[in-house]
Scaffold this active site. Structure first.
Site, PDB file in Angstrom:
ATOM      1  N   CYS A   1      -3.786  37.386   7.472  1.00 23.67           N
ATOM      2  CA  CYS A   1      -4.504  38.214   6.508  1.00 23.67           C
ATOM      3  C   CYS A   1      -3.790  39.562   6.429  1.00 23.67           C
ATOM      4  CB  CYS A   1      -5.931  38.383   7.011  1.00 23.67           C
ATOM      5  SG  CYS A   1      -6.937  39.524   6.060  1.00 23.67           S
TER       6      CYS A   1
ATOM      7  N   CYS B   1      -1.602  39.035  -0.409  1.00 22.87           N
ATOM      8  CA  CYS B   1      -2.874  38.562   0.156  1.00 22.87           C
ATOM      9  C   CYS B   1      -2.705  37.068   0.390  1.00 22.87           C
ATOM     10  CB  CYS B   1      -4.009  38.830  -0.830  1.00 22.87           C
ATOM     11  SG  CYS B   1      -5.575  38.046  -0.365  1.00 22.87           S
TER      12      CYS B   1
HETATM   13  N1  DGL Z   1      -6.619  36.951   2.803  1.00 17.00           N
HETATM   14  C1  DGL Z   1      -6.700  38.312   3.029  1.00 17.00           C
HETATM   15  C2  DGL Z   1      -5.435  39.085   2.884  1.00 17.00           C
HETATM   16  O1  DGL Z   1      -4.389  38.543   3.083  1.00 17.00           O
HETATM   17  C3  DGL Z   1      -7.969  39.072   2.828  1.00 17.00           C
HETATM   18  C4  DGL Z   1      -8.575  39.066   1.505  1.00 17.00           C
HETATM   19  C5  DGL Z   1      -9.945  39.645   1.547  1.00 17.00           C
HETATM   20  O2  DGL Z   1     -10.741  39.196   2.371  1.00 17.00           O
HETATM   21  O3  DGL Z   1     -10.224  40.567   0.768  1.00 17.00           O
HETATM   22  O4  DGL Z   1      -5.465  40.252   2.578  1.00 17.00           O
END
Ligand code: DGL
Length: 259
Positions: free
Chosen positions: A73, A183
Site C-alpha cells: 500500500c 496506489c
Molecule cells: N492501496 C492503497 C495504496 O496503495 C491504499 C488506497 C486507500 O486505501 O486509499 O495507496
C-alpha cells in the site's frame, strides 16, 4: 532455509496486485495476505491513523509468524514505514509510486501520477519526486473515489469510467507520455485506462519492482524458503470476503476475520 510466510497487507483488495507479482517471482514462498477492507480507504486518513492501522496489521502478521512484511500500500508506506521499521525487528518492504523510471524515460518531459491524497501529501513522496523528477513536470491527481468503487466490486461500472475520464483528461491535455499508478488498487484499472488513454502513453506501476526487492531482501537476510516448497497462500479479509475472492479470480480461499 526459512519456510515461514511472507506477510503482506493493504487497506483492502488492491495489494493483491503486489501479491500476484511476489507469487509469480517466488512461487515457493508461503504468503499471508491481509485485506484491511473494513478500514478502507486509507487515502483520506491522517498520518497518525494510517500508522495506527499499519501497526495493527503488522501485529497480526507477526502473530502468524511472518518473517518479512510487505506493505502493499503506497499510502501506508509513505506514511508509516519509518515508524514500523523503528519498532519492529523484521524487514519491511514498502511500495512507492514509480516516479523514477517515468522521469528517466519521459520524452514529453511531463508525467502524470494518480495516487491517494495520503500518498501525494506525504513527506516521503515529495522527497522521492524532488530527488528523481527534478525538472520534469508532474501532473498530480488524487484518485478520490476509485478505491471505494474497487472495494465494492465496481471496477467495470459507469461511475468508474466517469471518474477515470475526469482524472486523466487534464493529464492528456498536458501531454503526458507516462502515467504512474501510485496506489496498489489501480493496476486493476489498467484495462479501462488503456481504452481511455492515447496509445503512446505508457502506464507504470511498482508491483514487479516490489517483488524483485522482496527477493533481494530475503536473500540478504538469508530468509528464503526452500525452492522445493510449494507456496501456500492464505488470504484474510475483515470486509466482504467475496470481493477479495473475485479479485483473485476464485482461485484461492479467503477467510473472514475480524482484525
Ligand atoms: N492501496 C492503497 C495504496 O496503495 C491504499 C488506497 C486507500 O486505501 O486509499 O495507496
Amino acid at each position: 532455509m526459512n519456510n515461514s510466510p511472507i506477510g503482506i497487507f493493504d487497506s483492502g483488495v488492491g495489494g493483491t496486485s503486489i501479491w500476484r507479482e511476489i507469487h509469480k517471482l517466488l512461487p515457493y514462498e508461503n504468503t499471508i495476505y491481509l485485506a484491511d477492507s473494513k478500514y478502507a480507504p486509507y487515502g483520506p486518513k491522517g498520518k497518525n491513523r494510517i500508522t495506527e492501522l499499519s501497526v495493527k496489521n503488522t501485529e497480526l502478521l507477526l502473530e502468524k509468524g511472518c518473517k518479512l512484511i510487505v506493505i502493499a500500500c503506497n499510502t501506508a508506506t509513505t506514511n508509516a514505514i519509518r515508524h514500523l521499521r523503528e519498532i519492529y525487528d523484521v524487514p519491511f518492504i514498502g511500495i512507492e509510486p514509480a516516479i523514477k523510471p517515468a522521469a528517466l524515460q519521459t520524452k514529453s518531459n511531463t508525467i502524470g501520477i494518480l495516487a491517494t491524497k495520503g500518498t501525494l501529501s506525504s513527506e516521503l513522496f515529495h522527497k522521492t519526486s524532488d530527488l528523481y523528477a527534478n525538472g520534469v513536470t508532474i501532473i498530480e491527481q488524487v484518485g478520490e473515489g476509485l478505491v471505494p468503487l474497487i472495494e465494492n466490486g465496481a471496477i467495470d461500472s459507469p461511475e468508474m469510467e466517469e471518474l477515470l475520464k475526469k482524472y486523466i483528461t487534464p493529464m492528456i491535455a498536458a501531454n503526458i507520455d507516462y502515467l504512474v499508478l501510485g496506489c496498489s488498487h489501480y493496476p486493476y484499472l489498467i484495462p479501462k485506462l488503456h481504452t481511455l488513454l492515447p496509445k503512446h502513453v505508457t502506464i507504470i506501476d511498482s508491483g514487479a519492482a516490489v517483488a524483485r526487492q522482496t527477493q533481494a531482501i530475503l536473500e540478504k537476510h538469508e530468509l528464503c524458503a526452500s525452492v522445493t516448497n510449494i507456496g501456500d497462500c492464505m488470504f484474510f479479509s475483515n470486509g466482504n470476503p467475496e470481493i477479495l475472492t473475485e479479485i483473485l479470480d476464485g482461485d484461492f480461499t479467503v477467510e473472514a476475520l475480524d482484525f
